[in-house]
Structure formats: C-alpha cells, structure tokens
Scaffold this active site. Structure first.
Site, mmCIF file in Angstrom:
data_model
loop_
_atom_site.group_PDB
_atom_site.id
_atom_site.type_symbol
_atom_site.label_atom_id
_atom_site.label_comp_id
_atom_site.label_asym_id
_atom_site.label_seq_id
_atom_site.Cartn_x
_atom_site.Cartn_y
_atom_site.Cartn_z
ATOM 1 N N HIS A 38 14.132 14.303 36.375
ATOM 2 C CA HIS A 38 14.039 14.661 37.807
ATOM 3 C C HIS A 38 15.430 14.897 38.412
ATOM 4 C CE1 HIS A 38 9.904 12.935 37.613
ATOM 5 N NE2 HIS A 38 10.500 12.052 36.825
ATOM 6 N N SER B 161 37.220 33.196 44.986
ATOM 7 C CA SER B 161 36.632 33.681 46.226
ATOM 8 C C SER B 161 37.695 34.458 46.981
ATOM 9 C CB SER B 161 36.154 32.498 47.060
ATOM 10 O OG SER B 161 36.106 32.861 48.430
ATOM 11 N N LYS C 64 38.326 27.971 45.526
ATOM 12 C CA LYS C 64 37.073 28.111 44.781
ATOM 13 C C LYS C 64 37.217 28.762 43.415
ATOM 14 C CE LYS C 64 33.084 28.348 46.446
ATOM 15 N NZ LYS C 64 31.866 28.950 46.971
ATOM 16 N N GLU D 195 25.713 32.285 36.678
ATOM 17 C CA GLU D 195 24.715 32.704 37.670
ATOM 18 C C GLU D 195 24.046 34.010 37.251
ATOM 19 O OE1 GLU D 195 26.301 31.774 41.955
ATOM 20 O OE2 GLU D 195 27.988 32.093 40.619
ATOM 21 N N TYR E 168 -3.544 56.437 20.728
ATOM 22 C CA TYR E 168 -2.366 56.666 21.570
ATOM 23 C C TYR E 168 -2.761 57.164 22.959
ATOM 24 C CZ TYR E 168 1.990 58.600 23.338
ATOM 25 O OH TYR E 168 3.078 58.879 24.123
ATOM 26 N N GLN F 115 4.468 55.578 26.560
ATOM 27 C CA GLN F 115 5.853 56.047 26.687
ATOM 28 C C GLN F 115 6.661 55.101 27.595
ATOM 29 O OE1 GLN F 115 6.904 60.314 26.740
ATOM 30 N NE2 GLN F 115 7.252 59.995 28.929
HETATM 31 N N1 ARG Z 1 7.599 60.649 24.079
HETATM 32 C C1 ARG Z 1 6.354 60.165 23.581
HETATM 33 C C2 ARG Z 1 6.294 58.634 23.720
HETATM 34 O O1 ARG Z 1 7.301 58.056 23.871
HETATM 35 C C3 ARG Z 1 6.193 60.557 22.155
HETATM 36 C C4 ARG Z 1 4.781 60.621 21.678
HETATM 37 C C5 ARG Z 1 4.067 61.759 22.317
HETATM 38 N N2 ARG Z 1 2.770 61.917 21.764
HETATM 39 C C6 ARG Z 1 1.847 62.689 22.334
HETATM 40 N N3 ARG Z 1 0.689 62.739 21.765
HETATM 41 N N4 ARG Z 1 2.103 63.372 23.422
HETATM 42 O O2 ARG Z 1 5.254 58.024 23.687
#
Ligand code: ARG
Length: 467
Positions: free
Chosen positions: A166, A287, A293, A300, A327, A332
């Site tokens: 504490h 400072s 100081k 920090e 994907y 990105q």
């Molecule tokens: N610049 C894209 C990223 O960072 C690369 C992959 C793009 N792929 C796509 N199917 N458009 O994710």
C-alpha cells in the site's frame, strides 16, 4: 441529387477543397497503405525471392525468368535502401510498388512472379517476418535490461531499504531483492517473447488468396528458405490470422506495464522526500525556472508510452473482432499499431536499461528509511512466537501494543526499554533486541525466494545461468 454531376458536387462540398479530384482521391487516401507498409520492403523482397526460386525449382516458371526476377528484386532493394526509390500512393501498397518497379526493370518476366500467390498470403508473410524479427530484437533488449538489474542486485545484495505494501512501510528488504523482482518480471516477458516466436514460426506463403493453389508449389521449400519451422496448415486461417500481431501487442502491453511500474518507482525514489536514488544527468532534465530541480522525464515518458502500447492492443483487438473469414481490408489497420508499439517499446526498454545502469543508489537514505515506520514489528511478533511460545495472533496483539507505546514515546521499537517491553509482556527478554534491527530482520528471511542477502545471491546465481 439524381444525376452524376450533382452527386460529385455534393461530395466535394461535404469533404472540402482538399479532395479537389473528387471521390476517387478519397478512395486512394483511405485505401493506400504505402505510407506505413513501406517498412516491410525488405521482408517483401525476401519473400518474393524465395517464392520465385521455388516456382522455378518446381518448373512453374523458367530459370531464366527467375534469374531476371531475382536480379530485379536485388536492384530494387538497393534502390530503396539508398533512398532512390519513388513510392507511389497510386500503387497502394508496398507489394504493388515493388511489383510495378520490377516490371519497369525487367519487363514481362515480372508478371510471372505473382503466379500461385496473392497479396493476401504475401502481406501475411511480410508482416509475420517483420513481427518475428522485432520479437527477436526485443528478446535481446530484455536480456540487456535483465543483465543491468542482475549487476545492480549483486552490488546491493546487502543494501537494506523499506519494503512496501500500500506504499506504506511494511518490512525491511534488500535493494538487491527488489531488483530481482524486476528480473523475474522481465524474465517472464522474455519467455512470452520466446513462446510467441515459436507460435508464429509457420510460413504463410502459398496459401494464396484463401484456398491454396492448383500449381504444384512446394510450401515446405519456401518455409525453409525463409527460416520458418514449417508451412501453416490451413490456407483460410493463414490469410485471416493476425494472432501473431495481437500476441506481439499483448506481450508489449504486459512488458510496458512492468516498465511503467518501474518508472513510477524511479519517479518516487528520486524525489527529495524519498531520495533513494539519484538519476544521472543523462536521464534527467532541469527546469527552466526552478534551478534546484532535476526531473525524471525519461521515467515519466516510459510510464506514458504504456498508454500508446495498451491502446494499440485494444485497437487491433477491436479491428479483428467480428471479421468473417478470410481476408478483409480491415486487416490493413494492423500495421500502424504494431509499428508504433514496437518503436515505443524499444525506446522504453532502452531508456530503462540506461537508467538502471546509471542511477546512484543512496544506501544511507535507504537504510535510514528501512528502520523507520516500525518496519521490524513482524520480527518482534515472530520472536514472541518462537521464543515465548505465543500463538501468532496473540503475538500480533502484543506487538501492536509495543508499537503504540513507541509511537506515544516518539521512538523506534528498538529504543523501548526492556522494562517497557516487559510491562507489555513479561516473557520478553533482552534477547529480543537482536531481532529488532533491520539487518537482523533481512538476514533472518532465508526462506526460498526471501529477502536475506544469502538467498538473493542464490537467485542471482540462478538467473546468471539463464541468459
Ligand atoms: N495492403 C494490404 C494489407 O495490408 C495488402 C493485402 C491486400 N489484399 C487485398 N485482397 N486487397 O492488408
């Protein structure tokens, strides 16, 4: 509204003069990642060379085209390294910037490089290589920080200081022991780094867009060439997965929290009120108005960097949350978080290593503070259990009365007279004074992992064999 012209006009009105070219300029701005993913150039080129070499080995492209591609990529690498390469936002990202330049340099053979791959597995590869290398760098930096603490711990295995709970004086400890607490924390961080490297040691290239490819590629060959243990096993997961980036950010966040706690202690310790340490000029500032100081700015800022790093983890967790396989362009957004955190973390570890190595430990101040605040009260209670056979709860009560009396007399426990103590409990003898000093207190704590100098030296020796 209605016809195309007024649509364009209203868009322009909404977004202002900056997008004088209309919506396509906005599209380019939101879509392009070259501003930050150019950092991946070396990984992208390495990945492409491994891919082209494999394609040629498998008879998918000719050896002649492969040679042209490899030579072209080598040229591009030196162009980028020497600052001659012109990155174009129109070409979106690092992958297309490099491929477009390759086509300028070698002509139609460049078009064969992208056989049996997609930017989806390409970016997964490049980014994974980058994160893996960053983790290897962090591993080395943590080892230096641990080494700095081990040296300070060795030097101060016997230096007494108050231990706190504490932030109130609790029991005396040794500064060496306190240093070793940080060795444990950063040692765990380093273990997390090592485990993460192991988790991500699988090569994404060859997963293609998401379904794999009909070309007779050899993913084991590219995995080996790129220093991975093996290829990833599921092509859909491969292009969807950013766990490796999340793991990096989680590890970075935990490590940043450790660094921040250390930073906070250094800030407290370096106040004139505590005066436990004196920071070197190299890691403090003055400072502009108060000449007396010396400010712990580096500590920090290390404390503050934790905010950015933790923020990046939450940002990427939120980006990934709810994304359907495989994907999506959302992914990105992974890179800037990781790049920023990596830079902040490296800086924070380096600054801390320097501060720990450089700071002066004010042994006399620590010792004086170690004895104040009735820090050896537990030793009195333990003595009553051991020597007078009291149950611990009773001993605690008796000790409480001794502390109250000392407080009333404005003195330390060891300054009470034997008569005073015997008035509280008749079984107390003058042997009790032997346990009331801070040195005796720390020397007695020889339990495994305890604060006794002998134990701390064992901990140091254990860590020295584990670097
Ligand atoms: N610049 C894209 C990223 O960072 C690369 C992959 C793009 N792929 C796509 N199917 N458009 O994710």
């Amino acid at each position: 509204m209605g016809d195309g012209t007024s649509e364009t006009k209203s868009s322009n009105q909404m977004w202002g003069g900056r997008f004088a070219q209309g919506p396509s300029a906005i599209m380019e701005e939101i879509n392009a990642s070259i501003g930050f993913d150019k950092k991946l150039f070396a990984q992208d080129i390495r990945g492409s060379i491994a891919h082209a070499t494999m394609l040629s080995h498998q008879g998918i492209i000719s050896a002649d085209d492969k040679d042209k591609i490899v030579h072209g990529l080598d040229t591009i690498l030196s162009e980028i390294e020497s600052g001659q390469f012109e990155f174009s936002r129109r070409l979106e990202d690092i992958h297309m910037n490099i491929e477009a330049r390759l086509s300028d340099l070698i002509g139609p053979a460049a078009g064969r490089l992208h056989t049996a791959r997609s930017r989806n597995d390409q970016v997964a590869l490049d980014f994974r290589l980058w994160v893996k290398e960053e983790l290897q760098k962090c591993e080395g930096m943590l080892t230096s920080l641990i080494a700095a603490f081990l040296d300070r711990a060795e030097e101060h295995a016997e230096t007494v200081m108050p231990g706190f709970t504490h932030l109130q004086t609790a029991q005396p400890v040794t500064f060496g022991h306190h240093c070793m607490a940080y060795v444990e924390m950063f040692g765990r961080d380093r273990q997390r780094v090592r485990h993460a490297i192991e988790h991500m040691d699988e090569s994404p290239i060859g997963a293609a867009a998401l379904a794999g490819t009909g070309f007779p590629i050899d993913r084991h060959m590219t995995a080996k060439a790129l220093g991975f243990r093996e290829p990833t096993r599921n092509s859909i997961d491969t292009v969807s997965d950013r766990d490796f980036a999340l793991e990096f950010l989680s590890i970075a966040s935990i490590c940043a929290v450790h660094l921040s706690r250390l930073a906070e202690e250094i800030v407290i310790w370096s106040t004139p009120q505590f005066g436990f340490v004196r920071l070197s000029d190299a890691f403090s500032t003055g400072s502009s108005i108060m000449p007396q100081k010396k400010n712990p700015d580096a500590a920090e800022l290390v404390r503050a960097k934790t905010g950015r790093i933790n923020g990046s983890l939450i940002a990427l967790l939120t980006v990934m949350k709810g994304l359907p396989l495989a994907y999506s362009k959302d992914m990105q957004e992974d890179k800037e978080q990781v790049f920023d955190s990596a830079e902040s973390l490296e800086l924070a570890i380096a600054a801390m290593t320097g501060m720990v190595r450089d700071m002066t430990i004010r042994v006399d101040r620590m010792k004086a503070a170690a004895g104040s605040g009735y820090s050896t009260a537990t030793d009195l209670a333990d003595w009553l259990v051991r020597e007078a056979g009291l149950p611990f709860r009773d001993a605690h009560h008796v000790t409480g009365r001794a502390v109250a009396l000392a407080e009333q007399k404005a003195c330390e426990l060891a300054e009470l007279s034997l008569a005073d103590l015997q008035a509280i409990h008749p079984d107390i003898t003058d042997k009790v004074f032997g346990v009331l000093t801070v040195e005796a207190s720390v020397a007695s704590r020889t339990s495994f992992g305890g604060t006794a100098p002998s134990e701390v030296r064992k901990q140091i020796a254990w860590w020295r064999t584990r670097n």
